[in-house]
Design a protein around this motif. Structure first.
Motif, mmCIF file in Angstrom:
data_model
loop_
_atom_site.group_PDB
_atom_site.id
_atom_site.type_symbol
_atom_site.label_atom_id
_atom_site.label_comp_id
_atom_site.label_asym_id
_atom_site.label_seq_id
_atom_site.Cartn_x
_atom_site.Cartn_y
_atom_site.Cartn_z
ATOM 1 N N VAL A 150 0.871 -1.176 0.000
ATOM 2 C CA VAL A 150 0.000 0.000 0.000
ATOM 3 C C VAL A 150 0.904 1.220 0.000
ATOM 4 O O VAL A 150 1.910 1.272 0.713
ATOM 5 N N VAL A 151 0.541 2.203 -0.818
ATOM 6 C CA VAL A 151 1.334 3.417 -1.005
ATOM 7 C C VAL A 151 0.470 4.635 -0.714
ATOM 8 O O VAL A 151 -0.695 4.681 -1.124
ATOM 9 N N VAL A 152 1.041 5.607 -0.008
ATOM 10 C CA VAL A 152 0.387 6.903 0.190
ATOM 11 C C VAL A 152 1.331 8.001 -0.275
ATOM 12 O O VAL A 152 2.558 7.829 -0.277
ATOM 13 N N PHE A 153 0.738 9.116 -0.666
ATOM 14 C CA PHE A 153 1.477 10.271 -1.176
ATOM 15 C C PHE A 153 1.097 11.502 -0.364
ATOM 16 O O PHE A 153 -0.084 11.760 -0.147
ATOM 17 N N ALA A 154 2.076 12.282 0.023
ATOM 18 C CA ALA A 154 1.812 13.522 0.763
ATOM 19 C C ALA A 154 0.935 14.469 -0.059
ATOM 20 O O ALA A 154 0.089 15.165 0.491
ATOM 21 N N ASP A 155 1.123 14.482 -1.371
ATOM 22 C CA ASP A 155 0.380 15.379 -2.256
ATOM 23 C C ASP A 155 -1.069 14.948 -2.485
ATOM 24 O O ASP A 155 -1.835 15.695 -3.082
ATOM 25 N N HIS A 156 -1.410 13.738 -2.063
ATOM 26 C CA HIS A 156 -2.750 13.193 -2.311
ATOM 27 C C HIS A 156 -3.282 12.590 -1.013
ATOM 28 O O HIS A 156 -3.291 11.363 -0.844
ATOM 29 N N PRO A 157 -3.748 13.439 -0.086
ATOM 30 C CA PRO A 157 -4.155 12.960 1.236
ATOM 31 C C PRO A 157 -5.454 12.168 1.272
ATOM 32 O O PRO A 157 -5.910 11.796 2.349
ATOM 33 N N ASP A 158 -6.019 11.872 0.108
ATOM 34 C CA ASP A 158 -7.237 11.068 0.073
ATOM 35 C C ASP A 158 -7.079 9.849 -0.839
ATOM 36 O O ASP A 158 -8.065 9.254 -1.269
ATOM 37 N N VAL A 159 -5.829 9.449 -1.109
ATOM 38 C CA VAL A 159 -5.578 8.351 -2.038
ATOM 39 C C VAL A 159 -4.704 7.284 -1.382
ATOM 40 O O VAL A 159 -3.638 7.583 -0.851
ATOM 41 N N LEU A 160 -5.178 6.044 -1.421
ATOM 42 C CA LEU A 160 -4.397 4.859 -1.084
ATOM 43 C C LEU A 160 -4.264 4.060 -2.369
ATOM 44 O O LEU A 160 -5.263 3.826 -3.053
ATOM 45 N N ILE A 161 -3.071 3.627 -2.680
ATOM 46 C CA ILE A 161 -2.882 2.781 -3.859
ATOM 47 C C ILE A 161 -2.339 1.450 -3.366
ATOM 48 O O ILE A 161 -1.368 1.398 -2.608
ATOM 49 N N ALA A 162 -2.981 0.375 -3.790
ATOM 50 C CA ALA A 162 -2.584 -0.959 -3.364
ATOM 51 C C ALA A 162 -2.317 -1.827 -4.583
ATOM 52 O O ALA A 162 -2.898 -1.609 -5.649
ATOM 53 N N ALA A 163 -1.435 -2.797 -4.397
ATOM 54 C CA ALA A 163 -1.129 -3.752 -5.457
ATOM 55 C C ALA A 163 -0.690 -5.054 -4.804
ATOM 56 O O ALA A 163 -0.160 -5.049 -3.687
ATOM 57 N N ARG A 164 -0.924 -6.135 -5.514
ATOM 58 C CA ARG A 164 -0.478 -7.415 -4.994
ATOM 59 C C ARG A 164 0.002 -8.315 -6.122
ATOM 60 O O ARG A 164 -0.473 -8.229 -7.255
ATOM 61 N N ASN A 165 0.960 -9.155 -5.781
ATOM 62 C CA ASN A 165 1.452 -10.200 -6.666
ATOM 63 C C ASN A 165 1.945 -11.322 -5.772
ATOM 64 O O ASN A 165 3.035 -11.241 -5.217
ATOM 65 N N GLY A 166 1.120 -12.328 -5.570
ATOM 66 C CA GLY A 166 1.519 -13.474 -4.769
ATOM 67 C C GLY A 166 1.320 -13.329 -3.275
ATOM 68 O O GLY A 166 1.248 -14.318 -2.573
ATOM 69 N N SER A 167 1.220 -12.133 -2.760
ATOM 70 C CA SER A 167 0.972 -11.906 -1.338
ATOM 71 C C SER A 167 -0.479 -11.486 -1.160
ATOM 72 O O SER A 167 -1.039 -10.813 -2.022
ATOM 73 N N PRO A 168 -1.095 -11.861 -0.034
ATOM 74 C CA PRO A 168 -2.511 -11.524 0.142
ATOM 75 C C PRO A 168 -2.753 -10.043 0.369
ATOM 76 O O PRO A 168 -1.912 -9.342 0.933
ATOM 77 N N LEU A 169 -3.903 -9.585 -0.085
ATOM 78 C CA LEU A 169 -4.326 -8.206 0.131
ATOM 79 C C LEU A 169 -5.853 -8.190 0.090
ATOM 80 O O LEU A 169 -6.450 -8.591 -0.906
ATOM 81 N N PHE A 170 -6.460 -7.783 1.193
ATOM 82 C CA PHE A 170 -7.912 -7.766 1.319
ATOM 83 C C PHE A 170 -8.404 -6.324 1.306
ATOM 84 O O PHE A 170 -7.766 -5.445 1.879
ATOM 85 N N VAL A 171 -9.537 -6.096 0.667
ATOM 86 C CA VAL A 171 -10.138 -4.774 0.580
ATOM 87 C C VAL A 171 -11.451 -4.798 1.346
ATOM 88 O O VAL A 171 -12.281 -5.687 1.143
ATOM 89 N N GLY A 172 -11.628 -3.810 2.235
ATOM 90 C CA GLY A 172 -12.879 -3.658 2.966
ATOM 91 C C GLY A 172 -13.497 -2.320 2.633
ATOM 92 O O GLY A 172 -12.829 -1.295 2.705
ATOM 93 N N LEU A 173 -14.761 -2.346 2.241
ATOM 94 C CA LEU A 173 -15.452 -1.123 1.847
ATOM 95 C C LEU A 173 -16.582 -0.832 2.828
ATOM 96 O O LEU A 173 -17.376 -1.717 3.146
ATOM 97 N N VAL A 174 -16.636 0.389 3.298
ATOM 98 C CA VAL A 174 -17.676 0.864 4.187
ATOM 99 C C VAL A 174 -18.051 2.244 3.668
ATOM 100 O O VAL A 174 -17.199 2.954 3.128
ATOM 101 N N GLU A 175 -19.290 2.647 3.828
ATOM 102 C CA GLU A 175 -19.672 3.970 3.347
ATOM 103 C C GLU A 175 -18.769 5.031 3.966
ATOM 104 O O GLU A 175 -18.671 5.156 5.184
ATOM 105 N N GLY A 176 -18.064 5.765 3.124
ATOM 106 C CA GLY A 176 -17.194 6.844 3.575
ATOM 107 C C GLY A 176 -15.811 6.412 4.014
ATOM 108 O O GLY A 176 -14.980 7.256 4.335
ATOM 109 N N GLU A 177 -15.535 5.093 4.039
ATOM 110 C CA GLU A 177 -14.217 4.609 4.468
ATOM 111 C C GLU A 177 -13.818 3.394 3.639
ATOM 112 O O GLU A 177 -14.671 2.638 3.185
ATOM 113 N N ASN A 178 -12.512 3.213 3.481
ATOM 114 C CA ASN A 178 -11.966 2.047 2.807
ATOM 115 C C ASN A 178 -10.830 1.488 3.638
ATOM 116 O O ASN A 178 -10.086 2.238 4.272
ATOM 117 N N PHE A 179 -10.695 0.161 3.628
ATOM 118 C CA PHE A 179 -9.667 -0.509 4.397
ATOM 119 C C PHE A 179 -8.915 -1.486 3.504
ATOM 120 O O PHE A 179 -9.510 -2.103 2.622
#
Length: 192
Positions: A150-179
């Motif tokens: 997971v990557v965050v950028f100081a210039d984009h305080p509302d953006v999380l970027i995630a990527a996976r290749n072979g390792s697990p990564l789960f996404v949780g969605l809730v109204e107004g929030e993401n995990f």
């Protein structure tokens, strides 16, 4: 209104303690800057230094089991680029990290850790031209190995970027929030 990130991240780290780890750390993005707390030892050590009232509502956290480099504060995730504008947490192993390190060092990058992961924020920063998504895509085209990141950028305080290749990564969605998490167990308190 999204919750403050610090107490949520602390809770998520506690839910993952059963896996075993050597360090517990986090990064918060707020007001155009990334602040990082890194502590060797238990999540409780991190909690003692945590500003739970920090206004940031975006952050990343990590518990580390040492695979590259010793059990030290500099080796703990998240890792930052030299300007502290990009932060990355990563599970997996980057097989070509030494070649990338040599190339980045020749370009003037100074490494602060012994980890394979630290190449990621530097490589992403090298490709960053204002578009965080494209910077991550370009950087990952150079990576060989496994990752859940997971990557965050100081210039984009509302953006999380995630990527996976072979390792697990789960996404949780809730109204107004993401995990995002490397283990679904961490998300059950917040979302299914």
């Amino acid at each position: 209104v999204p919750r403050k990130a610090a107490p949520v991240l602390l809770d998520l780290l506690r839910l993952l303690e059963y896996r075993g780890y050597y360090s517990a750390c986090f990064a918060l993005v707020d007001d155009g800057a990334i602040s990082v707390e890194k502590h060797v030892g238990r999540v409780a050590n991190l909690a003692e230094h945590l500003d739970v009232d920090a206004p940031a509502n975006l952050g990343i956290a990590h518990t580390r089991w040492a695979t590259h480099g010793g059990v030290t504060q500099p080796n703990a995730h998240p890792h930052l680029d030299m300007a502290s504008r990009v932060a990355v947490v990563h599970n997996g192993i980057i097989d070509n990290d030494e070649a990338i390190k040599a190339r980045l060092a020749a370009d003037g990058v100074t490494f602060r850790s012994e980890t394979d992961t630290e190449v990621l924020p530097h490589l992403i920063a090298k490709h960053y031209d204002g578009d965080p998504h494209q910077a991550v895509v370009r950087a990952l085209q150079e990576i060989r190995g496994t990752y859940g990141l997971v990557v965050v950028f100081a210039d984009h305080p509302d953006v999380l970027i995630a990527a996976r290749n072979g390792s697990p990564l789960f996404v949780g969605l809730v109204e107004g929030e993401n995990f995002l998490a490397s283990d679904s167990h961490a998300l059950v308190r917040y979302t299914r």
